[in-house]
Scaffold this motif. Structure first.
Motif, PDB file in Angstrom:
ATOM      1  N   LEU A   1      11.715  -0.329   4.223  1.00 56.31           N
ATOM      2  CA  LEU A   1      11.914  -0.813   2.858  1.00 56.31           C
ATOM      3  C   LEU A   1      11.479   0.226   1.829  1.00 56.31           C
ATOM      4  CD1 LEU A   1      10.763  -4.543   3.209  1.00 56.31           C
ATOM      5  CD2 LEU A   1      13.105  -3.675   3.000  1.00 56.31           C
ATOM      6  N   ILE A   2      10.372   0.917   2.112  1.00 55.81           N
ATOM      7  CA  ILE A   2       9.920   1.966   1.201  1.00 55.81           C
ATOM      8  C   ILE A   2      10.920   3.114   1.172  1.00 55.81           C
ATOM      9  CG2 ILE A   2       8.159   3.758   0.873  1.00 55.81           C
ATOM     10  CD1 ILE A   2       7.292   1.031  -0.088  1.00 55.81           C
TER      11      ILE A   2
ATOM     12  N   SER B   1       0.826  -1.207   0.000  1.00 57.47           N
ATOM     13  CA  SER B   1       0.000   0.000   0.000  1.00 57.47           C
ATOM     14  C   SER B   1       0.861   1.259   0.000  1.00 57.47           C
ATOM     15  CB  SER B   1      -0.943  -0.005   1.213  1.00 57.47           C
ATOM     16  OG  SER B   1      -0.224   0.061   2.421  1.00 57.47           O
ATOM     17  N   LEU B   2       1.951   1.257   0.773  1.00 58.60           N
ATOM     18  CA  LEU B   2       2.852   2.411   0.795  1.00 58.60           C
ATOM     19  C   LEU B   2       3.555   2.583  -0.546  1.00 58.60           C
ATOM     20  CD1 LEU B   2       4.543   2.011   4.315  1.00 58.60           C
ATOM     21  CD2 LEU B   2       2.600   3.463   3.687  1.00 58.60           C
ATOM     22  N   ASP B   3       3.959   1.479  -1.134  1.00 56.35           N
ATOM     23  CA  ASP B   3       4.672   1.514  -2.411  1.00 56.35           C
ATOM     24  C   ASP B   3       3.788   2.091  -3.510  1.00 56.35           C
ATOM     25  OD1 ASP B   3       6.745   0.814  -4.351  1.00 56.35           O
ATOM     26  OD2 ASP B   3       5.348  -0.750  -4.984  1.00 56.35           O
ATOM     27  N   TYR B   4       2.552   1.598  -3.616  1.00 58.39           N
ATOM     28  CA  TYR B   4       1.650   2.081  -4.655  1.00 58.39           C
ATOM     29  C   TYR B   4       1.267   3.536  -4.421  1.00 58.39           C
ATOM     30  CZ  TYR B   4       0.867  -2.218  -7.257  1.00 58.39           C
ATOM     31  OH  TYR B   4       1.021  -3.307  -8.073  1.00 58.39           O
TER      32      TYR B   4
ATOM     33  N   VAL C   1      20.113   0.664   9.075  1.00 55.56           N
ATOM     34  CA  VAL C   1      20.552   0.698   7.675  1.00 55.56           C
ATOM     35  C   VAL C   1      19.801   1.783   6.913  1.00 55.56           C
ATOM     36  CG1 VAL C   1      20.585  -0.590   5.502  1.00 55.56           C
ATOM     37  CG2 VAL C   1      21.253  -1.720   7.639  1.00 55.56           C
ATOM     38  N   THR C   2      18.502   1.907   7.179  1.00 54.22           N
ATOM     39  CA  THR C   2      17.683   2.914   6.506  1.00 54.22           C
ATOM     40  C   THR C   2      18.156   4.321   6.831  1.00 54.22           C
ATOM     41  OG1 THR C   2      15.756   1.443   6.594  1.00 54.22           O
ATOM     42  CG2 THR C   2      15.336   3.774   6.186  1.00 54.22           C
ATOM     43  N   ILE C   3      18.452   4.577   8.093  1.00 54.24           N
ATOM     44  CA  ILE C   3      18.917   5.901   8.510  1.00 54.24           C
ATOM     45  C   ILE C   3      20.230   6.250   7.805  1.00 54.24           C
ATOM     46  CG2 ILE C   3      19.803   7.248  10.460  1.00 54.24           C
ATOM     47  CD1 ILE C   3      17.812   5.730  12.236  1.00 54.24           C
ATOM     48  N   ILE C   4      21.144   5.291   7.738  1.00 50.12           N
ATOM     49  CA  ILE C   4      22.438   5.531   7.090  1.00 50.12           C
ATOM     50  C   ILE C   4      22.251   5.805   5.597  1.00 50.12           C
ATOM     51  CG2 ILE C   4      24.647   4.488   6.473  1.00 50.12           C
ATOM     52  CD1 ILE C   4      24.492   2.919   9.115  1.00 50.12           C
ATOM     53  N   LEU C   5      21.463   4.975   4.930  1.00 47.02           N
ATOM     54  CA  LEU C   5      21.250   5.144   3.494  1.00 47.02           C
ATOM     55  C   LEU C   5      20.517   6.443   3.185  1.00 47.02           C
ATOM     56  CD1 LEU C   5      20.307   1.523   2.344  1.00 47.02           C
ATOM     57  CD2 LEU C   5      22.468   2.731   2.036  1.00 47.02           C
ATOM     58  N   THR C   6      19.572   6.814   4.050  1.00 49.07           N
ATOM     59  CA  THR C   6      18.834   8.061   3.837  1.00 49.07           C
ATOM     60  C   THR C   6      19.753   9.265   3.990  1.00 49.07           C
ATOM     61  OG1 THR C   6      16.783   7.041   4.662  1.00 49.07           O
ATOM     62  CG2 THR C   6      16.869   9.453   4.596  1.00 49.07           C
ATOM     63  N   ALA C   7      20.617   9.226   4.984  1.00 53.66           N
ATOM     64  CA  ALA C   7      21.582  10.321   5.168  1.00 53.66           C
ATOM     65  C   ALA C   7      22.487  10.452   3.939  1.00 53.66           C
ATOM     66  CB  ALA C   7      22.408  10.078   6.422  1.00 53.66           C
TER      67      ALA C   7
END
Length: 230
Positions: free
Chosen positions: A143-144, A60-63, A209-215
């Motif tokens: 993941l999104i 739902s978030l992806d779409y 991992v998400t925080i690092i990749l987002t930064a």
């Protein structure tokens, strides 16, 4: 005190940019909200596949994110929105940050809508609904965010006409048909895989991992935009 006032002014500008993005999406903003509540209800009411809430929330978030950002980047490309916004009193960094904040708003709204679907379940309207726990929600949202950490590098810096097809394939076809293909391959080769609910450790690692990749993604986007000519 001065830093606090600067932070408030910064947030106000980002909120103004998000408001601009929502207006630019026009009716697709309402359609995004319909997707966020419609997909969970459809999957549990019609397909009876809500046994794994992490996947349903992710879908739902992806779409919703796809419909929101595809329309947003299409309109900006059509009307040269980013070129015009450069004439306004906004930093390029703030424009990039606003996109990530908008993504997080979509994720929060989608998670809240899922929980609302759970609240109406006692009325036995949707037999297949499964409860969304904290770990499911954290991993689905992460993941999104990871997906758009990568996509924003292209959506923000390449004309949308050139990446539209890739955006559609990654956001629409892969989450459905990719999973179907994997399931068929598992069945074909007779592989026995048992799905288990996410653990706290898995959720924490995913969030880190998400925080690092987002930064990294935010920094990379900002650096590219500093050198970009509109």
């Amino acid at each position: 005190m001065a830093k606090m006032l600067c932070g408030i002014k910064e947030m106000k500008k980002i909120l103004v940019l998000i408001k601009k993005d929502v207006f630019l999406m026009d009716m697709y903003a309402y359609f995004t909200l319909m997707v966020l509540i419609g997909i969970p209800l459809f999957m549990c009411g019609s397909l009876k596949t809500m046994a794994y809430p992490l996947y349903t929330l992710f879908l739902s978030l992806d779409y919703a994110a796809f419909f929101a950002f595809s329309q947003l980047y299409t309109m900006e490309s059509k009307f040269k929105g980013q070129t015009y916004i450069m004439a306004c009193p906004f930093l390029r960094r703030q424009i990039i940050e606003a996109r990530f904040v908008l993504l997080m708003i979509i994720c929060v709204i989608g998670t809240v809508f899922y929980k609302l679907a759970e609240l109406i379940n006692p009325a036995h309207l949707f037999d297949g609904i499964s409860r969304l726990n904290l770990y499911d929600a954290l991993i689905a949202v992460s993941l999104i965010v990871i997906l758009y950490d990568v996509l924003f590098l292209f959506l923000n810096n390449v004309p949308y006409e050139k990446v539209r097809v890739a955006h559609i394939i990654i956001s629409i076809f892969v989450p459905i048909w990719g999973v179907v293909l994997v399931v068929k391959l598992i069945q074909y080769f007779g592989i026995n895989i048992e799905l288990r609910a996410p653990t706290m450790i898995a959720a924490v690692i995913t969030v880190i991992v998400t925080i690092i990749l987002t930064a990294v993604s935010v920094t990379k986007n900002i650096n590219i935009w500093k050198k970009k000519e509109f």
